[in-house]
Design an enzyme around this catalytic site. Structure first.
Site, mmCIF file in Angstrom:
data_model
loop_
_atom_site.group_PDB
_atom_site.id
_atom_site.type_symbol
_atom_site.label_atom_id
_atom_site.label_comp_id
_atom_site.label_asym_id
_atom_site.label_seq_id
_atom_site.Cartn_x
_atom_site.Cartn_y
_atom_site.Cartn_z
ATOM 1 N N LYS A 70 -14.010 -42.510 -33.690
ATOM 2 C CA LYS A 70 -14.104 -43.814 -33.010
ATOM 3 C C LYS A 70 -12.848 -44.682 -33.178
ATOM 4 O O LYS A 70 -12.853 -45.857 -32.852
ATOM 5 C CB LYS A 70 -15.346 -44.631 -33.424
ATOM 6 N N ARG A 74 -9.484 -39.935 -28.584
ATOM 7 C CA ARG A 74 -9.416 -39.383 -27.225
ATOM 8 C C ARG A 74 -8.307 -40.071 -26.432
ATOM 9 O O ARG A 74 -7.528 -39.400 -25.755
ATOM 10 C CB ARG A 74 -10.788 -39.548 -26.547
ATOM 11 N N LYS A 276 -16.276 -43.907 -23.586
ATOM 12 C CA LYS A 276 -15.170 -44.523 -24.342
ATOM 13 C C LYS A 276 -14.956 -45.940 -23.830
ATOM 14 O O LYS A 276 -14.660 -46.134 -22.642
ATOM 15 C CB LYS A 276 -13.879 -43.714 -24.163
HETATM 16 P P1 A3P Z 1 -15.697 -47.953 -28.158
HETATM 17 O O1 A3P Z 1 -16.321 -47.077 -27.127
HETATM 18 O O2 A3P Z 1 -16.581 -48.254 -29.281
HETATM 19 O O3 A3P Z 1 -15.071 -49.199 -27.573
HETATM 20 P P2 A3P Z 1 -12.718 -41.975 -30.077
HETATM 21 O O4 A3P Z 1 -12.058 -41.360 -28.867
HETATM 22 O O5 A3P Z 1 -11.987 -41.664 -31.336
HETATM 23 O O6 A3P Z 1 -14.176 -41.665 -30.111
HETATM 24 O O7 A3P Z 1 -12.590 -43.549 -29.945
HETATM 25 C C1 A3P Z 1 -13.288 -44.250 -28.967
HETATM 26 C C2 A3P Z 1 -12.689 -45.618 -28.887
HETATM 27 O O8 A3P Z 1 -11.406 -45.562 -28.276
HETATM 28 C C3 A3P Z 1 -13.461 -46.557 -28.007
HETATM 29 O O9 A3P Z 1 -14.472 -47.137 -28.778
HETATM 30 C C4 A3P Z 1 -12.396 -47.544 -27.511
HETATM 31 O O10 A3P Z 1 -12.479 -48.815 -28.128
HETATM 32 C C5 A3P Z 1 -11.095 -46.888 -27.929
HETATM 33 N N1 A3P Z 1 -10.078 -46.852 -26.885
HETATM 34 C C6 A3P Z 1 -8.763 -47.012 -27.131
HETATM 35 N N2 A3P Z 1 -8.072 -46.978 -26.000
HETATM 36 C C7 A3P Z 1 -8.955 -46.783 -25.001
HETATM 37 C C8 A3P Z 1 -8.828 -46.675 -23.591
HETATM 38 N N3 A3P Z 1 -7.631 -46.759 -23.015
HETATM 39 N N4 A3P Z 1 -9.955 -46.471 -22.856
HETATM 40 C C9 A3P Z 1 -11.159 -46.415 -23.474
HETATM 41 N N5 A3P Z 1 -11.347 -46.515 -24.808
HETATM 42 C C10 A3P Z 1 -10.257 -46.695 -25.572
#
Ligand code: A3P
Length: 313
Positions: A70, A74, A276
């Protein structure tokens, strides 16, 4: 061998021992703690072709995004994949892959990587690594000079994001859900056994990595900064990975509807999957303050460990 000796030496020096509840059985990653990315878009470059393009081969990862779950893993991988000299893996590595194959060498790991050209570096992400007790030792045994990327965001925000992901997964699987306060508080006190909190103890997990890797080999990406403005963070990663600067501001555009930056490359525009960047629940302010206060000491220890501070509440 180098890894083992270094870690044995450091173990003698370190007085700290990770809480046993953090040291899980097996590889140290439970299914619950794995970010399985159920709705993963299939358009990452590692999509395995039926026959490999001429001149390509599979190679062990040059760099791994080790977490944190989180933290924005990604987004980081997909944004890095804009770079023509990066081949990003489509899949994550699972704890059972390690358990089944560890004694047999690391060809299995290479086979999980995408086909890449000789001028490219391969990058994969497995967010569960950062909080896994055994991952540092095992990755060091695979390649002690590998470059590690770690993306972190405000640890209390990460707890809420972690809760939100599990909440939606449970809804999808028709399992009962609880309000976040019920998980954060037990018998009137902060429930420090809640896994989402334990995963946000960055100092605890970082110490485990520093037993096996020097700090210079772990580049920390500021996940909050990546959300606000991705380019500067990506440029730092390019430098860390010795890549020529190829990612530019026109590779990003802000999507008002999503509320996040999206990616423009190869004539296509794409945002991350809807899982995301989900809205978070409002958390009771007293409980949130308890959580922040608990994490503050851990954050300070983390800042000392990595010789750097972050703007966390
Ligand atoms: P949230 O969905 O809680 O906001 P991971 O890929 O490690 O699971 O992390 C997910 C998090 O990436 C998301 O958490 C979001 O806040 C963050 N994030 C960072 N850049 C992003 C983007 N460009 N688009 C969507 N989410 C992004």
């Amino acid at each position: 061998m180098a890894c083992f000796l270094a870690s044995a030496f450091l173990l003698v020096l370190q007085t700290y021992a990770a809480p046993t509840e953090l040291v899980q059985a097996g590889f140290g990653i439970t299914l619950d703690s794995m970010d399985l990315d159920p709705g993963l878009p299939v358009d990452v470059s590692g999509d395995v072709p039926s026959s490999p393009p001429p001149g390509t081969s599979k190679r062990a990862p040059h760099s791994i995004i080790i977490g944190v779950r989180k933290g924005g893993t990604r987004a980081l991988l997909e944004m890095l994949d804009i770079h023509p000299e990066v081949a990003a893996a489509a899949t994550e590595v699972h704890f059972f892959d390690w358990d089944e194959n560890y004694a047999k060498g690391f060809e299995w790991y290479r086979d999980l990587m995408p086909y890449s050209y000789p001028n490219q570096i391969t990058v994969e992400k497995t967010p569960g690594y950062f909080t896994s007790a055994l991952a540092p030792e095992r990755i060091c045994a695979m390649n002690s000079s590998i470059k590690l990327l770690l993306i972190l965001r405000d640890p209390s925000e990460r707890v809420i994001s972690d809760y939100t992901q599990v909440y939606f997964n449970r809804l999808e699987n028709h399992k009962p859900v609880q309000a976040i306060e019920n998980l954060l508080v037990r018998n009137g006190a902060l429930n420090i056994r809640y896994k989402a909190i334990q995963r946000s103890l960055y100092d605890v997990h970082m110490r485990n990595w520093l037993r096996h890797f020097p700090l210079e080999q772990i580049h920390i990406v500021d996940g909050d900064a990546l959300i606000r403005d991705p380019l500067p963070e990506l440029q730092k990663v390019e430098r860390f990975l010795n890549l020529p600067p190829r990612i530019v501001s026109s590779n990003f555009y802000f999507n008002q509807t999503k509320g996040f930056y999206c990616i423009r490359s190869d004539g296509r525009e794409r945002c991350l999957h809807e899982s995301k960047g989900r809205p978070h629940p409002a958390v009771n302010s007293t409980v949130l303050q308890q959580l922040r206060t608990y994490l503050q000491e851990h954050n300070r220890t983390f800042f000392r460990l990595v010789k750097r501070t972050f703007d966390w509440q």
